[in-house]
Design a protein around this motif. Structure first.
Motif, PDB file in Angstrom:
ATOM      1  N   ARG A  60      32.936  40.971  47.705  1.00 48.96           N
ATOM      2  CA  ARG A  60      33.884  39.849  47.434  1.00 48.96           C
ATOM      3  C   ARG A  60      33.791  38.750  48.316  1.00 48.96           C
ATOM      4  NH1 ARG A  60      37.747  40.974  43.852  1.00 48.96           N
ATOM      5  NH2 ARG A  60      38.036  43.287  44.775  1.00 48.96           N
TER       6      ARG A  60
ATOM      7  N   VAL B 260      38.056  37.273  41.575  1.00 48.73           N
ATOM      8  CA  VAL B 260      38.363  38.494  40.779  1.00 48.73           C
ATOM      9  C   VAL B 260      37.128  38.740  40.162  1.00 48.73           C
ATOM     10  CG1 VAL B 260      39.597  39.329  38.592  1.00 48.73           C
ATOM     11  CG2 VAL B 260      40.795  37.935  40.350  1.00 48.73           C
TER      12      VAL B 260
ATOM     13  N   THR C 187      34.439  40.455  37.217  1.00 42.96           N
ATOM     14  CA  THR C 187      34.556  40.521  35.925  1.00 42.96           C
ATOM     15  C   THR C 187      33.109  41.116  35.317  1.00 42.96           C
ATOM     16  OG1 THR C 187      33.791  38.322  35.209  1.00 42.96           O
ATOM     17  CG2 THR C 187      36.173  38.693  35.572  1.00 42.96           C
TER      18      THR C 187
ATOM     19  N   ALA D 226      32.274  36.555  38.232  1.00 44.08           N
ATOM     20  CA  ALA D 226      33.680  36.515  38.631  1.00 44.08           C
ATOM     21  C   ALA D 226      34.436  35.117  38.435  1.00 44.08           C
ATOM     22  CB  ALA D 226      33.323  36.121  40.377  1.00 44.08           C
TER      23      ALA D 226
ATOM     24  N   GLN E  14      43.457  47.241  37.999  1.00 49.46           N
ATOM     25  CA  GLN E  14      42.677  46.711  38.942  1.00 49.46           C
ATOM     26  C   GLN E  14      42.426  45.349  39.121  1.00 49.46           C
ATOM     27  OE1 GLN E  14      41.953  49.173  36.686  1.00 49.46           O
ATOM     28  NE2 GLN E  14      41.182  51.008  37.609  1.00 49.46           N
ATOM     29  N   GLU E  15      41.724  44.823  40.271  1.00 51.53           N
ATOM     30  CA  GLU E  15      41.638  43.372  40.522  1.00 51.53           C
ATOM     31  C   GLU E  15      43.046  42.646  40.033  1.00 51.53           C
ATOM     32  OE1 GLU E  15      38.359  41.797  41.401  1.00 51.53           O
ATOM     33  OE2 GLU E  15      38.622  43.844  42.006  1.00 51.53           O
TER      34      GLU E  15
ATOM     35  N   ARG F  77      42.354  42.095  35.956  1.00 54.62           N
ATOM     36  CA  ARG F  77      41.141  42.866  35.152  1.00 54.62           C
ATOM     37  C   ARG F  77      41.164  44.211  35.311  1.00 54.62           C
ATOM     38  NH1 ARG F  77      36.053  45.445  34.813  1.00 54.62           N
ATOM     39  NH2 ARG F  77      34.973  44.203  33.379  1.00 54.62           N
TER      40      ARG F  77
ATOM     41  N   LEU G 291      35.493  49.086  38.787  1.00 54.52           N
ATOM     42  CA  LEU G 291      34.290  48.247  39.320  1.00 54.52           C
ATOM     43  C   LEU G 291      32.886  49.020  39.410  1.00 54.52           C
ATOM     44  CD1 LEU G 291      36.069  45.831  41.650  1.00 54.52           C
ATOM     45  CD2 LEU G 291      35.302  45.206  39.252  1.00 54.52           C
TER      46      LEU G 291
ATOM     47  N   CYS H 109      28.515  45.022  42.297  1.00 55.51           N
ATOM     48  CA  CYS H 109      29.260  44.200  43.297  1.00 55.51           C
ATOM     49  C   CYS H 109      28.196  43.583  44.398  1.00 55.51           C
ATOM     50  CB  CYS H 109      30.592  44.726  43.762  1.00 55.51           C
ATOM     51  SG  CYS H 109      31.735  44.775  42.489  1.00 55.51           S
TER      52      CYS H 109
END
Length: 379
Positions: A59, A73, A75, A218, A236-237, A241, A245, A250
């Protein structure tokens, strides 16, 4: 950095707007999470916390590509990110002021934004498709005149996926804010390549357009902006969202984003050189879209009287596009090219060449030779 192509005599890949080759470093970063570590990153035990830590490293790497004044976030891709941003923001704005029901967007937007905005008619929203000039750029006076007290949201793509035109997104975002509206930017084609809009409220990006894996994207949201979720579940997120994950996706996304930042200058110089040579080799073709305000790794070209679909069939060793990969099977002329004022015949005589980090000069030259010869054979 050494450049590598697809191999002598093999397929030449010139469709970077559709997807990019997975960076070897991104693949290596994903492998342990696919092979050795399977814990759910939302679990509280130690393996889960290790997976969660990997997600947060990714992230931060993705966030480094984006303005510093927001949050990332994850996605499933840019399409989901754009749906979350557009629908959530529209509903939030109308909830605050029932009169704000207009969603403004250029007539050249990607289907992920265009079709989502049109679908919101069923909820009482009014999509407004803004015309573009023949060069593909918005007329700022037209935009400002359309941004009235009814405007909830202005959504504009940074780099157009079909014609490569770069819109003045920061100026447009300021105009939206002056009217009390929010600004959403589809930065899929521009992330890591051109400057992102620091004035935006929401930005969507996709991993597989920056040498990362497919299946993850994202949504960046400006600090303080809270929009309602589209789906509900585990929360989550940050509750926006829900869903488990993939640490592997990621990790691949994060490394790809880091490489885009590290190699931006080298990639830009390489793509600019390839573009200059391609323009020489396709000197008899007409460029669709602005020659000055564009990303050089996208050349949308047309040749009068050409049957572009037949050309593609005749050039089986060159992977290029007739338009957006998302709509390539529709049989309809490109809505983007029609918005520039091109006729159906002109739109159907157009091709898109996309190149980037791993494309070689030799590939550009061999592809141009094959395409020009096939075009000449049509008479």
């Amino acid at each position: 950095m050494a450049r590598h192509g697809q191999g002598a005599g093999g397929m030449i890949y010139l469709d970077y707007q559709a997807t990019t080759p997975l960076a070897p470093e991104a693949f290596e970063a994903m492998t342990p999470w696919l092979r050795d570590h399977f814990a759910n990153p939302h679990s509280a035990h130690r393996p889960g916390r290790v997976a969660a830590a990997a997600v947060e490293v990714a992230r931060d790497q993705v966030a480094a590509l984006l303005p510093s004044s927001g949050r990332v976030v994850f996605t499933s891709g840019a399409t989901e990110a754009l749906n979350i941003g557009l629908v959530g923001a529209a509903r939030m704005m109308r909830g605050r002021d029932p009169g704000r029901t207009r969603i403004l967007l250029p007539d050249t937007e990607h289907a992920a934004v265009r079709d989502t905005a049109l679908a919101l008619r069923a909820e009482g929203f009014e999509p407004v498709l803004l015309p573009v000039r023949p060069d593909g750029l918005l007329d700022l006076a037209v935009v400002q005149a359309s941004l009235d007290a009814r405007a909830a949201l202005l959504a504009v793509m940074l780099v157009n996926n079909e014609i490569g035109v770069i819109q003045p997104v920061d100026t447009l975002a300021k105009s939206a804010h002056d009217a009390g509206a929010l600004f959403l930017c589809d930065a899929v084609q521009g992330a890591g390549r051109v400057d992102l809009p620091v004035e935006a409220d929401m930005i969507a990006i996709s991993a597989h357009k920056i040498h990362g894996p497919k299946g993850i994207g994202a949504l960046w949201l400006r600090d303080g902006l809270e929009i309602p979720p589209l789906i509900h579940g585990g929360g989550q997120e940050g509750g926006l969202r829900s869903g488990t994950l993939s640490p592997a996706l990621c990790a691949g996304f994060g490394v790809a984003a880091r490489l885009m930042a590290e190699r931006r200058a080298d990639d830009a110089a390489h793509v600019t050189a390839l573009s200059a040579r391609a323009k020489e080799l396709f000197a008899g073709w007409t460029l669709n879209g602005s020659a000055d305000h564009r990303y050089p790794g996208n050349l949308n070209l047309r040749r009068d009287g050409l049957d572009a679909a037949r050309l593609m069939a005749d050039c089986r060793d060159v992977a290029f596009s007739l338009g957006s990969a998302c709509a390539s099977g529709s049989g309809r002329p490109s809505h983007v090219l029609r918005a520039l004022g091109l006729s159906d015949a002109e739109a159907r005589s157009s091709i898109r060449l996309g190149f980037g980090r791993t494309t070689t000069l030799d590939e550009i030259e061999r592809a141009a030779d094959a395409i020009n010869r096939a075009a000449d054979a049509q008479g």
